[in-house]
Design a protein around this motif. Sequence first.
Motif, PDB file in Angstrom:
ATOM      1  N   ARG A  64       0.825  -1.210   0.000  1.00  0.00           N
ATOM      2  CA  ARG A  64       0.000   0.000   0.000  1.00  0.00           C
ATOM      3  C   ARG A  64       0.863   1.265   0.000  1.00  0.00           C
ATOM      4  NH1 ARG A  64      -5.560  -0.560   1.419  1.00  0.00           N
ATOM      5  NH2 ARG A  64      -6.141  -2.743   1.683  1.00  0.00           N
ATOM      6  N   LEU A  65       1.934   1.267   0.773  1.00  0.00           N
ATOM      7  CA  LEU A  65       2.809   2.433   0.796  1.00  0.00           C
ATOM      8  C   LEU A  65       3.406   2.715  -0.577  1.00  0.00           C
ATOM      9  CD1 LEU A  65       4.590   2.032   4.241  1.00  0.00           C
ATOM     10  CD2 LEU A  65       3.419   4.096   3.438  1.00  0.00           C
ATOM     11  N   ILE A  66       3.749   1.655  -1.304  1.00  0.00           N
ATOM     12  CA  ILE A  66       4.341   1.827  -2.634  1.00  0.00           C
ATOM     13  C   ILE A  66       3.295   2.284  -3.642  1.00  0.00           C
ATOM     14  CG2 ILE A  66       5.374   0.526  -4.549  1.00  0.00           C
ATOM     15  CD1 ILE A  66       6.981  -1.006  -2.350  1.00  0.00           C
ATOM     16  N   VAL A  67       2.072   1.782  -3.526  1.00  0.00           N
ATOM     17  CA  VAL A  67       0.981   2.283  -4.365  1.00  0.00           C
ATOM     18  C   VAL A  67       0.731   3.761  -4.069  1.00  0.00           C
ATOM     19  CG1 VAL A  67      -1.537   2.179  -4.655  1.00  0.00           C
ATOM     20  CG2 VAL A  67      -0.182   0.102  -4.824  1.00  0.00           C
ATOM     21  N   LEU A  68       0.777   4.124  -2.814  1.00  0.00           N
ATOM     22  CA  LEU A  68       0.505   5.492  -2.387  1.00  0.00           C
ATOM     23  C   LEU A  68       1.596   6.452  -2.852  1.00  0.00           C
ATOM     24  CD1 LEU A  68      -1.519   7.137  -0.556  1.00  0.00           C
ATOM     25  CD2 LEU A  68       0.127   6.755   1.301  1.00  0.00           C
ATOM     26  N   ASN A  69       2.854   6.032  -2.717  1.00  0.00           N
ATOM     27  CA  ASN A  69       4.008   6.865  -3.100  1.00  0.00           C
ATOM     28  C   ASN A  69       5.004   6.017  -3.886  1.00  0.00           C
ATOM     29  OD1 ASN A  69       3.340   9.402  -1.771  1.00  0.00           O
ATOM     30  ND2 ASN A  69       3.664   8.324   0.161  1.00  0.00           N
ATOM     31  N   PRO A  70       4.788   5.883  -5.192  1.00  0.00           N
ATOM     32  CA  PRO A  70       5.623   4.984  -5.999  1.00  0.00           C
ATOM     33  C   PRO A  70       7.111   5.345  -6.022  1.00  0.00           C
ATOM     34  CG  PRO A  70       3.631   5.596  -7.186  1.00  0.00           C
ATOM     35  CD  PRO A  70       3.691   6.467  -5.979  1.00  0.00           C
ATOM     36  N   ASP A  71       7.443   6.582  -5.667  1.00  0.00           N
ATOM     37  CA  ASP A  71       8.851   6.995  -5.666  1.00  0.00           C
ATOM     38  C   ASP A  71       9.495   6.906  -4.285  1.00  0.00           C
ATOM     39  OD1 ASP A  71       8.589   7.528  -8.355  1.00  0.00           O
ATOM     40  OD2 ASP A  71       8.197   9.666  -8.064  1.00  0.00           O
ATOM     41  N   ALA A  72       8.833   6.270  -3.337  1.00  0.00           N
ATOM     42  CA  ALA A  72       9.399   6.114  -1.993  1.00  0.00           C
ATOM     43  C   ALA A  72      10.315   4.893  -2.006  1.00  0.00           C
ATOM     44  CB  ALA A  72       8.288   5.964  -0.959  1.00  0.00           C
ATOM     45  N   TRP A  73      11.520   5.077  -2.475  1.00  0.00           N
ATOM     46  CA  TRP A  73      12.423   3.943  -2.741  1.00  0.00           C
ATOM     47  C   TRP A  73      12.764   3.121  -1.505  1.00  0.00           C
ATOM     48  CZ3 TRP A  73      11.287   3.697  -7.376  1.00  0.00           C
ATOM     49  CH2 TRP A  73      11.226   4.826  -8.198  1.00  0.00           C
TER      50      TRP A  73
END
Length: 283
Positions: free
Chosen positions: A223-232
């Motif tokens: 979910r975090l990656i869907v929310l912020n795809p650039d949060a490497w």
Amino acid sequence: MSLNLEIPSPLQYFASLVQSDEHFPLLEAAISVAQDEYPDLDVQQVLGDVDQLLARVKRRLPADASALQRLRVLNQFFFRDLNFGGNINDYYDPDNSYLNAVLKTRRGIPITLAVLWLELAGGMGLNARGIAFPGHFMVKVNLPKGQVVLDPFTGQSLSREELAERLEPLRHRSGLVDEFEVPIGLYLHAVPSRDIIARMLRNLKEIHKTQQDWPRLVAVLDRLIVLNPDAWPEYRDRGLALAELGEAGRAVEDLETYLARADDALDLDAVADRLAQLRRQNS
């Protein structure tokens, strides 16, 4: 011609909610976070439950109620009559992050209590926003004669002196004292809805990571990656969690993504070593 009536997965549904910042449905997105833990959760039912609370509190308002009167009525209703408040006995219970559970128990953590309170405040015509205060999420209301900052954990209205006191430990840890002191107003900026959902998910992330609950941790990181795809860093953390689950192939993909994008990270060598181990396992 056949119709495709396939029901979206909880993650697909979440992705549909958070794709745009223009009309970000904060409450619905926050409720949907619980679908991983409660697969049969009816999000629309929970939205309806909140609507019923709003209808109840609005019936208490005089037609000519001022903003200050509306705020007082809301706080009386939310914190005293309904007895919403912080779960001081089990702060790290994951249920504190699930709005369906918070509505049932009327206990939560600052950010989930804030999301519910903000929904009611907005429905009552109050200019209310969330504040990412260090270590403790808060809310603020702009009134004609000033601003009120409220702790959703307790319902307490906080003065500038009390807010400054809460900042003291952070300022000393950061060296922000004396001539380097940062004005308190910089800590009171309103935060976007996307950041509120991210903070909710990061709370769950820390709980599952501490408990080494890898399946739940991966679900939150999805979910975090869907929310912020650039949060490497989230790709790194998901890759490491997937590795713990024995899913070396998917772990390799995530760690490769992290190494390719996080150019200035301090842990690149350690992550590269872990990636090399996984490649050997996966070969």
